[in-house]
Design an enzyme around this catalytic site. Structure first.
Site, mmCIF file in Angstrom:
data_model
loop_
_atom_site.group_PDB
_atom_site.id
_atom_site.type_symbol
_atom_site.label_atom_id
_atom_site.label_comp_id
_atom_site.label_asym_id
_atom_site.label_seq_id
_atom_site.Cartn_x
_atom_site.Cartn_y
_atom_site.Cartn_z
ATOM 1 N N GLY A 162 0.841 -1.186 0.000
ATOM 2 C CA GLY A 162 0.000 0.000 0.000
ATOM 3 C C GLY A 162 0.873 1.230 0.000
ATOM 4 N N GLN B 242 2.853 9.958 2.073
ATOM 5 C CA GLN B 242 4.144 9.283 2.261
ATOM 6 C C GLN B 242 5.184 9.711 1.230
ATOM 7 O OE1 GLN B 242 2.138 5.178 2.567
ATOM 8 N NE2 GLN B 242 3.912 4.997 3.895
ATOM 9 N N LEU C 184 6.157 1.900 5.369
ATOM 10 C CA LEU C 184 7.267 2.379 4.533
ATOM 11 C C LEU C 184 7.825 3.711 5.045
ATOM 12 C CD1 LEU C 184 5.840 1.542 0.998
ATOM 13 C CD2 LEU C 184 7.646 0.324 2.248
ATOM 14 N N HIS D 163 -4.916 0.759 6.901
ATOM 15 C CA HIS D 163 -3.588 1.337 7.127
ATOM 16 C C HIS D 163 -3.406 2.574 6.238
ATOM 17 C CE1 HIS D 163 0.880 0.877 7.987
ATOM 18 N NE2 HIS D 163 0.877 1.725 6.975
ATOM 19 N N GLU D 164 -3.855 2.464 4.975
ATOM 20 C CA GLU D 164 -3.674 3.589 4.035
ATOM 21 C C GLU D 164 -4.614 4.742 4.351
ATOM 22 O OE1 GLU D 164 -0.823 1.246 2.875
ATOM 23 O OE2 GLU D 164 -1.032 3.377 2.493
ATOM 24 N N HIS E 164 -3.253 6.921 6.948
ATOM 25 C CA HIS E 164 -2.238 7.883 6.498
ATOM 26 C C HIS E 164 -2.871 9.174 5.999
ATOM 27 C CE1 HIS E 164 1.560 5.868 7.008
ATOM 28 N NE2 HIS E 164 1.259 4.860 6.238
HETATM 29 O O1 K2U Z 1 1.469 2.444 3.998
HETATM 30 C C1 K2U Z 1 2.537 1.832 4.047
HETATM 31 O O2 K2U Z 1 3.485 2.151 4.770
HETATM 32 C C2 K2U Z 1 2.648 0.565 3.288
HETATM 33 C C3 K2U Z 1 2.682 -0.613 4.188
HETATM 34 C C4 K2U Z 1 1.279 -1.145 4.205
HETATM 35 C C5 K2U Z 1 0.902 -2.112 5.259
HETATM 36 C C6 K2U Z 1 -0.415 -2.491 5.323
HETATM 37 C C7 K2U Z 1 -0.853 -3.372 6.271
HETATM 38 C C8 K2U Z 1 0.013 -3.916 7.170
HETATM 39 C C9 K2U Z 1 1.338 -3.560 7.118
HETATM 40 C C10 K2U Z 1 1.781 -2.633 6.166
HETATM 41 C C11 K2U Z 1 3.776 -1.486 3.610
HETATM 42 O O3 K2U Z 1 3.235 -2.337 2.682
HETATM 43 S S1 K2U Z 1 4.763 -2.227 4.796
HETATM 44 C C12 K2U Z 1 5.722 -3.364 3.977
HETATM 45 C C13 K2U Z 1 5.030 -4.634 3.624
HETATM 46 C C14 K2U Z 1 5.381 -5.266 2.475
HETATM 47 C C15 K2U Z 1 4.782 -6.463 2.122
HETATM 48 C C16 K2U Z 1 3.829 -7.037 2.957
HETATM 49 C C17 K2U Z 1 3.464 -6.392 4.127
HETATM 50 C C18 K2U Z 1 4.073 -5.186 4.459
HETATM 51 NI NI NI Z 2 2.321 3.071 6.337
#
Ligand code: K2U
Ligand code: NI
Length: 183
Positions: A60, A65, A111, A153-154, A157
């Protein structure tokens, strides 16, 4: 092409800002931004491009970000059935949600957060949201489980919230009663 140099990190005020709706109908610049955000997720899920451009994998991405004060996010991930889902939405709205809660048993990352922050992040198990897709159509999406968690999560943000805001400071590893774990 979006790379890690475009990202902002925890502590930057934009990550604690309720960001602005984008003007409708979608203009060329906002459509290009939406395309680039989805392209980042695709690129970050391609091991060759990850290596070449030193990308961090993401499922996401929200516009703040990458320093943009806009209510836009992109999601690209498989669901529990292995079905690939790709969405990029402008002005998303969480319309309704279940009482039931879920959480990722390993917690969440971000991220825009460089360090690991362990803890249970309670999320709604089922959600319904609307938003404008890149064609400018208003779409309604129902999501549950992992895909629903990514959406939440998004959306956080866009509202200046970080995943660790939801972790119980006194009992970080204690799931809420009745919440369903996703391994
Ligand atoms: O928004 C972000 O920072 C992206 C996150 C989204 C996320 C959603 C739900 C739970 C954890 C993170 C990134 O995708 S974090 C990196 C990642 C990569 C692959 C799978 C899970 C998390
Ligand atoms: Ni995030």
């Amino acid at each position: 092409m979006i790379t890690m140099k475009d990202f902002i990190y925890d502590g930057h005020p934009l990550l604690r800002t309720v960001v602005n709706e984008v003007k409708l109908p979608l203009g060329t610049e906002d459509k290009e931004t939406m395309q680039k955000m989805l392209a980042y997720l695709r690129n970050s899920q391609d091991p060759k491009l990850v290596k070449k451009y030193k990308l961090k994998e993401g499922v996401g991405l929200a516009a703040p970000q990458i320093g943009l004060n806009k209510r836009i996010f992109a999601v690209r991930t498989e669901d529990e059935q292995g079905q690939l889902h790709e969405y990029v939405l402008a002005n998303p709205k969480l319309v309704s949600h279940s009482e039931a809660l879920t959480y990722l048993s390993k917690g969440e990352g971000c991220l825009s957060v460089k360090q690991d922050i362990p803890g249970i992040v309670p999320r709604y198990d089922r959600i319904k949201l609307t938003g404008y897709n890149i064609e400018g159509d208003l779409v309604e999406i129902k999501a549950k489980g992992y895909l629903g968690i990514v959406f939440q999560h998004e959306i956080d943000h866009l509202n200046g919230k970080m995943f660790y805001d939801h972790i119980d400071k006194n009992h970080p590893l204690m799931p809420p009663p009745g919440a369903v774990a996703i391994e």
